[in-house]
Design an enzyme around this catalytic site. Structure first.
Site, PDB file in Angstrom:
ATOM      1  N   LYS A  33     -43.612  16.973  44.215  1.00  0.00           N
ATOM      2  CA  LYS A  33     -43.705  15.559  44.568  1.00  0.00           C
ATOM      3  C   LYS A  33     -44.994  14.937  44.007  1.00  0.00           C
ATOM      4  O   LYS A  33     -45.881  15.658  43.517  1.00  0.00           O
ATOM      5  CB  LYS A  33     -43.632  15.423  46.096  1.00  0.00           C
ATOM      6  CG  LYS A  33     -42.318  15.947  46.703  1.00  0.00           C
ATOM      7  CD  LYS A  33     -42.250  15.656  48.197  1.00  0.00           C
ATOM      8  CE  LYS A  33     -41.128  16.405  48.877  1.00  0.00           C
ATOM      9  NZ  LYS A  33     -41.035  16.078  50.318  1.00  0.00           N
ATOM     10  N   HIS A  60     -40.196  19.611  47.404  1.00  0.00           N
ATOM     11  CA  HIS A  60     -38.852  19.556  48.001  1.00  0.00           C
ATOM     12  C   HIS A  60     -38.070  20.787  47.559  1.00  0.00           C
ATOM     13  O   HIS A  60     -38.186  21.214  46.414  1.00  0.00           O
ATOM     14  CB  HIS A  60     -38.100  18.304  47.521  1.00  0.00           C
ATOM     15  CG  HIS A  60     -36.630  18.379  47.829  1.00  0.00           C
ATOM     16  ND1 HIS A  60     -36.109  18.031  49.058  1.00  0.00           N
ATOM     17  CD2 HIS A  60     -35.579  18.824  47.090  1.00  0.00           C
ATOM     18  CE1 HIS A  60     -34.800  18.252  49.056  1.00  0.00           C
ATOM     19  NE2 HIS A  60     -34.453  18.727  47.873  1.00  0.00           N
ATOM     20  N   ASN A  64     -45.905  16.418  51.481  1.00  0.00           N
ATOM     21  CA  ASN A  64     -45.853  17.870  51.682  1.00  0.00           C
ATOM     22  C   ASN A  64     -45.517  18.635  50.395  1.00  0.00           C
ATOM     23  O   ASN A  64     -44.963  19.728  50.437  1.00  0.00           O
ATOM     24  CB  ASN A  64     -44.898  18.212  52.826  1.00  0.00           C
ATOM     25  CG  ASN A  64     -43.500  17.684  52.583  1.00  0.00           C
ATOM     26  OD1 ASN A  64     -43.192  17.223  51.483  1.00  0.00           O
ATOM     27  ND2 ASN A  64     -42.655  17.766  53.586  1.00  0.00           N
ATOM     28  N   GLU A  77     -27.637  18.071  44.802  1.00  0.00           N
ATOM     29  CA  GLU A  77     -28.921  17.633  44.258  1.00  0.00           C
ATOM     30  C   GLU A  77     -29.075  18.008  42.781  1.00  0.00           C
ATOM     31  O   GLU A  77     -29.597  17.227  41.993  1.00  0.00           O
ATOM     32  CB  GLU A  77     -30.066  18.231  45.090  1.00  0.00           C
ATOM     33  CG  GLU A  77     -30.083  17.675  46.517  1.00  0.00           C
ATOM     34  CD  GLU A  77     -31.056  18.405  47.434  1.00  0.00           C
ATOM     35  OE1 GLU A  77     -31.780  19.307  46.972  1.00  0.00           O
ATOM     36  OE2 GLU A  77     -31.087  18.059  48.634  1.00  0.00           O
ATOM     37  N   TYR A 126     -32.343  11.328  49.114  1.00  0.00           N
ATOM     38  CA  TYR A 126     -32.706  11.426  50.533  1.00  0.00           C
ATOM     39  C   TYR A 126     -31.716  10.679  51.426  1.00  0.00           C
ATOM     40  O   TYR A 126     -32.069  10.271  52.538  1.00  0.00           O
ATOM     41  CB  TYR A 126     -34.127  10.901  50.738  1.00  0.00           C
ATOM     42  CG  TYR A 126     -35.210  11.902  50.353  1.00  0.00           C
ATOM     43  CD1 TYR A 126     -35.288  13.149  50.978  1.00  0.00           C
ATOM     44  CD2 TYR A 126     -36.163  11.596  49.384  1.00  0.00           C
ATOM     45  CE1 TYR A 126     -36.281  14.068  50.635  1.00  0.00           C
ATOM     46  CE2 TYR A 126     -37.160  12.512  49.036  1.00  0.00           C
ATOM     47  CZ  TYR A 126     -37.211  13.736  49.669  1.00  0.00           C
ATOM     48  OH  TYR A 126     -38.204  14.644  49.336  1.00  0.00           O
TER      49      TYR A 126
HETATM   50  P1  DAT Z   1     -37.817  19.178  54.298  1.00  0.00           P
HETATM   51  O1  DAT Z   1     -38.469  18.530  53.097  1.00  0.00           O
HETATM   52  O2  DAT Z   1     -38.676  20.250  54.888  1.00  0.00           O
HETATM   53  O3  DAT Z   1     -36.403  19.646  54.009  1.00  0.00           O
HETATM   54  P2  DAT Z   1     -36.629  16.973  55.775  1.00  0.00           P
HETATM   55  O4  DAT Z   1     -35.409  17.138  54.927  1.00  0.00           O
HETATM   56  O5  DAT Z   1     -36.440  16.991  57.262  1.00  0.00           O
HETATM   57  O6  DAT Z   1     -37.749  18.065  55.436  1.00  0.00           O
HETATM   58  O7  DAT Z   1     -37.333  15.596  55.421  1.00  0.00           O
HETATM   59  C1  DAT Z   1     -37.430  15.182  54.066  1.00  0.00           C
HETATM   60  C2  DAT Z   1     -38.814  14.651  53.814  1.00  0.00           C
HETATM   61  O8  DAT Z   1     -39.060  13.495  54.612  1.00  0.00           O
HETATM   62  C3  DAT Z   1     -39.942  15.616  54.193  1.00  0.00           C
HETATM   63  O9  DAT Z   1     -40.218  16.537  53.167  1.00  0.00           O
HETATM   64  C4  DAT Z   1     -41.079  14.684  54.454  1.00  0.00           C
HETATM   65  C5  DAT Z   1     -40.409  13.474  55.048  1.00  0.00           C
HETATM   66  N1  DAT Z   1     -40.430  13.531  56.516  1.00  0.00           N
HETATM   67  C6  DAT Z   1     -39.602  14.246  57.322  1.00  0.00           C
HETATM   68  N2  DAT Z   1     -39.900  14.079  58.612  1.00  0.00           N
HETATM   69  C7  DAT Z   1     -40.962  13.231  58.628  1.00  0.00           C
HETATM   70  C8  DAT Z   1     -41.730  12.645  59.662  1.00  0.00           C
HETATM   71  N3  DAT Z   1     -41.487  12.910  60.932  1.00  0.00           N
HETATM   72  N4  DAT Z   1     -42.743  11.822  59.298  1.00  0.00           N
HETATM   73  C9  DAT Z   1     -42.988  11.530  58.017  1.00  0.00           C
HETATM   74  N5  DAT Z   1     -42.284  12.050  56.982  1.00  0.00           N
HETATM   75  C10 DAT Z   1     -41.286  12.877  57.292  1.00  0.00           C
HETATM   76 MG    MG Z   2     -34.691  18.502  53.566  1.00  0.00          MG
END
Ligand code: DAT
Ligand code: MG
Length: 152
Positions: A11, A117, A114, A128, A51
């Site tokens: 990212k 992805h 973070n 994807e 997303y």
């Molecule tokens: P992951 O990337 O671990 O699969 P996810 O699919 O639940 O996590 O969410 C996609 C992305 O969205 C994640 O990498 C960062 C963002 N995100 C998720 N939950 C969040 C939150 N509570 N606050 C801010 N950003 C968040």
């Molecule tokens: Mg995810």
């Protein structure tokens, strides 16, 4: 063996912080193979489709703004059970909670920024990969070192 291909995105924070090499090394060191790679700015509609499952959540707009703000490095990564293996290497969503030894656990402190992805299952990986890569952009090859990674 269960050879799989997964979609990994380094990212904007990973690119801006100069962590591309370190993160790629984690995957390579594990024995996984890079099958596709491209550096790009993410068009908004592609970010929203990628997303899509999070549309409507409170963090969605910020997430789209973040991933479209600066280039990303998109990778297709292959190996035995690569989808699960990559998720384990990446670690939990929030860098503060992610286990030490994982990419997010070692390199970040944020829940939104973070670094990486990774597809979360076979259906997501298929969906994807099709979003981000044309079939002709995926390179199928073997590395001779794989004889020392996988048992015969
Ligand atoms: P992951 O990337 O671990 O699969 P996810 O699919 O639940 O996590 O969410 C996609 C992305 O969205 C994640 O990498 C960062 C963002 N995100 C998720 N939950 C969040 C939150 N509570 N606050 C801010 N950003 C968040
Ligand atoms: Mg995810």
């Amino acid at each position: 063996m269960q050879m799989e291909t997964t979609l990994i995105i380094l990212k904007p924070d990973a690119v801006q912080r100069g962590l591309m090499g370190k993160v790629i090394t984690r995957f390579e060191d594990k024995g996984l193979r890079i099958a596709g790679a491209k550096l790009m700015m993410v068009p908004r509609d592609l970010a929203e489709r990628h997303y899509g499952e999070h549309k409507g959540k409170p963090f969605f707009d910020g997430l789209i703004k973040f991933v479209t703000s600066s280039p990303v490095l998109v990778l297709a990564i292959e190996g035995d059970e690569a989808i699960t293996v990559c998720r384990k290497l990446i670690g939990a969503t929030n860098g503060k909670k992610a286990e030490a030894g994982t990419i997010r656990g070692d390199l970040g402190l944020s829940g939104g920024m973070n670094l990486v992805h990774g597809s979360d299952g076979p259906e997501s990986a298929q969906r994807e990969l099709a979003l981000w890569f044309k079939e002709s952009e995926l390179v199928r090859y073997q590395k001779s070192v794989e004889a020392w990674v996988y048992e015969a």
